[in-house]
Structure formats: C-alpha cells, structure tokens
Design a protein around this motif. Structure first.
Motif, PDB file in Angstrom:
ATOM      1  N   VAL A  23      -4.138   8.448  -1.434  1.00 48.52           N
ATOM      2  CA  VAL A  23      -5.224   8.362  -2.416  1.00 48.52           C
ATOM      3  C   VAL A  23      -5.195   9.619  -3.268  1.00 48.52           C
ATOM      4  O   VAL A  23      -4.744  10.681  -2.825  1.00 48.52           O
ATOM      5  CB  VAL A  23      -6.613   8.200  -1.752  1.00 48.52           C
ATOM      6  N   ARG A  29      -7.855  -4.829  -1.181  1.00 50.44           N
ATOM      7  CA  ARG A  29      -6.719  -5.453  -0.493  1.00 50.44           C
ATOM      8  C   ARG A  29      -7.045  -6.868  -0.041  1.00 50.44           C
ATOM      9  O   ARG A  29      -6.168  -7.738   0.009  1.00 50.44           O
ATOM     10  CB  ARG A  29      -6.332  -4.609   0.721  1.00 50.44           C
ATOM     11  N   ASP A  89      -3.381   4.259  -3.708  1.00 54.10           N
ATOM     12  CA  ASP A  89      -4.183   3.064  -3.414  1.00 54.10           C
ATOM     13  C   ASP A  89      -5.573   3.126  -4.027  1.00 54.10           C
ATOM     14  O   ASP A  89      -6.262   2.105  -4.109  1.00 54.10           O
ATOM     15  CB  ASP A  89      -4.312   2.880  -1.898  1.00 54.10           C
ATOM     16  N   GLY A  90      -6.006   4.296  -4.432  1.00 52.11           N
ATOM     17  CA  GLY A  90      -7.324   4.487  -5.013  1.00 52.11           C
ATOM     18  C   GLY A  90      -7.493   5.956  -5.314  1.00 52.11           C
ATOM     19  O   GLY A  90      -6.589   6.764  -5.052  1.00 52.11           O
ATOM     20  N   THR A 118       0.843  -1.188   0.000  1.00 50.92           N
ATOM     21  CA  THR A 118       0.000   0.000   0.000  1.00 50.92           C
ATOM     22  C   THR A 118       0.879   1.239   0.000  1.00 50.92           C
ATOM     23  O   THR A 118       1.984   1.226   0.556  1.00 50.92           O
ATOM     24  CB  THR A 118      -0.930   0.032   1.231  1.00 50.92           C
ATOM     25  N   ILE A 139     -11.105   0.331  -1.100  1.00 45.48           N
ATOM     26  CA  ILE A 139      -9.694  -0.051  -0.984  1.00 45.48           C
ATOM     27  C   ILE A 139      -9.551  -1.271  -0.087  1.00 45.48           C
ATOM     28  O   ILE A 139      -8.778  -2.191  -0.377  1.00 45.48           O
ATOM     29  CB  ILE A 139      -8.864   1.133  -0.450  1.00 45.48           C
TER      30      ILE A 139
END
Length: 356
Positions: A65, A324, A119-120, A61, A320
């Motif tokens: 974001v 994961r 991560d997004g 990670t 997210i």
C-alpha cells in the motif's frame, strides 16, 4: 546448475508443490515447523521465493500500500508527527505482511502515484486537488484520507481538531488571558512555490484548528490576533515566533499550530529576555516528544498516534477487502479524540492579561 523451482523444493522436503507455495504465499496454512523446514530447504537450494511480479499477477494483489505525502521523503521524516504516524501504520500492517511504500507528491520523471503498483493508498495531509491525488483517484484505488478532506467515496481519519483547539483556547481563558495571538499556517504558498507544494496545514487541519480557536475566544469576548507562516518548518516558524513577540502589542499568550511552532515561541521569548510562562504563556498542538523535552515543558493538545495509525490502516485494509470482493465502497469516517495536557508553559498573566 538447473533452475530451482517449487517442485525442486517439494521433492527435497517430501511434500506437495502446493505446500511449498503456501509456505511463501499463505503461511497461515502451515504449521510453524513445516514452514521453517521448507524455507530452510529453499535457502539451502538458493531459492529466494516466487517472482513478485508473477505472484502479484496471479493473486491479483501487489501486497503493498502507498502513503502519499505532501512533501519530499527527507522533509517528511524531519517532522516528528509524520514519523510517528508512519510508524503506527507500519506496526499495524506488519502482521498482515503488507509492505508500505512512501510516495512523494512531487517528483522528477516518474510519477510514483501513477506508476508504482499498490493495492490502495493512505493520502496523508494532501488537498484533494493535488495532481498526485488525482492519479490515485483515476486508478480507482481504495483510498483513505488522513488529516485531509476525503475525495468521492473514500474513507477518512481525522483528529477532533476543533475540539483540541477549543481546549487550548479555553485553558488560556480560564487562566485569565485576554490578549492572545494565534500562530498558524498560511493558506497560500510562498512566492515561487509550485501550486502542488501547499502544506497540510493550509487545508482541513488548519481550517478546523483556526475555527476552534476563534469560536472559543470570540464567545468569551476576545478577538485574537493571528500570525500566519508559510510552513511548519524552519526558518518560517522562527520568523513567525519572533514577529509575534517583538511587536509593541505583545500578547500574554500564544496558541500554536504545532509543538514545533510553540518551541520556536519559547526560544524567541528567551532571545528577547522574556520568561515563559511568567511573561508569555505558550500552548502547542500534537504532544510530540519535543513537548516533553522543552524547558519549560509544553502545555499542548495530545493526539494518540497509535489510535490514528490503527484507524487508518484498518480503514484501508477494509476498503481493499471490499474492492477485491467486488463490493461497492462504504466510506468510513473516523474521528480520533484529543485531550489537553497541562504542563509548565502556561500560567495566569502577570498583569491580568491587559497590559504588557
């Protein structure tokens, strides 16, 4: 001087290497006093923390974001609505330690949506066919679309735009207005603009508001005039406002796409020697700080920025987490309620709404 490592700090404090690692990466695993002791020892030894790239690789990670914007970062921060939303998102994510990276949709050389680790992402007001959106989709990142149509199985957060428009239009009808103009966004870009510089207003938001206004007015037997501007910034809003009020068939009321457009109408009326609301009533949208500073204070549709930011951050955090865990996405669609705030910029028409 030898290189300072986690073990160096562990030896200084008298704890395990894992305890020191937790102080930087999993602070919830330690007491506040123990973490403070470790960080003070690290600072005394000149240690700034684990390498971010290595930590991201090890944890899978980045701790960040993205927020994809429709325009340049400088222009975005001139928009009080966008700035309020960014602030709400940042405040909601702050307790998680997640960093927020602002991504312009247009750039020279580097393509942030393609190149920056994250991560997004929140996609703020962008149409699904923006090249930058395509890069995010191709990276298979968890996405949440805000004020725009979601792509694929992404989640979305919207205001109840159509209801807000309906409330504004019905308010004018109840006051007796029948000659009403809508000042809104154009669905096409100005000449010379690139295809990917379209504004958020030309998509979901503009479509929903226009539908709410027109359906409500036509149901009452009123056919509104519509004046479109290319963008929700100067000089377009001022040009549009002047055009609305300068013609021979001046309306007795104007429904505006934003508070900024409404303020432009109020200023244009003053330039033309017209009084608000005696000669022309004005309704905005968003209830930004501008609406309360304006004189007369603006009747407008209120949106809850905190609720919108909380919903967007929560939906992205959940997406997210599922990603994961290797779980399939579950699209969440949040609709934030709105309400009309009636202030001093609206009143019954001086001549029953039928003559100038």
């Amino acid at each position: 001087m030898s290189r300072v490592t986690l073990q160096t700090i562990a030896d200084r404090v008298g704890v395990s290497r894992m305890t020191v690692s937790n102080a930087f990466s999993r602070p919830d695993q330690l007491s506040a006093q123990m973490r403070r002791t470790i960080l003070e020892a690290a600072a005394d030894l000149g240690y700034v923390g684990p390498d971010p790239s290595a930590r991201a690789l090890a944890r899978g990670t980045t701790g960040a974001v993205g927020v994809l914007l429709t325009e340049s970062l400088g222009t975005a921060f001139l928009d009080p609505i966008a700035a309020a939303f960014f602030g709400a998102v940042a405040e909601e994510l702050a307790p998680t330690g997640t960093a927020v990276v602002l991504l312009p949709s247009i750039s020279q050389g580097m393509v942030p949506a393609r190149d920056i680790p994250m991560d997004g992402a929140l996609v703020y007001g962008c149409a699904g066919d923006y090249p930058a959106v395509d890069w995010l989709v191709r990276r298979r990142l968890p996405l949440v679309f805000v004020d725009g149509d979601a792509v694929g199985d992404a989640s979305s957060v919207h205001l109840d735009e159509r209801e807000g428009a309906r409330l504004g239009a019905q308010h004018l009808l109840d006051l007796g207005h029948r000659r009403i103009t809508i000042l809104t966004m154009n669905s096409t870009a100005p000449p010379g603009w690139a295809p990917d510089t379209r504004t958020a207003g030309s998509g979901y938001v503009g479509r929903e508001r226009q539908t709410g206004w027109v359906e409500t007015l036509e149901a009452a037997g009123v056919t509104p005039a519509t004046m479109e501007v290319h963008d929700n910034v100067e000089p377009y809003v001022t040009q549009g406002a002047r055009a609305v009020l300068a013609g021979p068939d001046r309306p007795t009321a104007v429904l505006c796409f934003s508070d900024l457009m409404a303020a432009a109408v109020v200023h244009a009326a003053d330039e033309l020697g017209l009084r608000v609301p005696e000669d022309v009533s004005v309704v905005g949208y968003d209830d930004s700080p501008l609406a309360r500073r304006l004189r007369p204070a603006l009747t407008t549709v209120h949106q809850d920025f905190a609720a919108k930011g909380k919903a967007a951050a929560g939906a992205l955090t959940a997406a997210i987490a599922r990603f994961r865990a290797g779980e399939p996405p579950i699209p969440e669609h949040h609709q934030i309620p709105v309400d009309l705030v009636v202030r001093e910029s609206t009143a019954p028409p001086a001549h029953g709404g039928r003559s100038g």
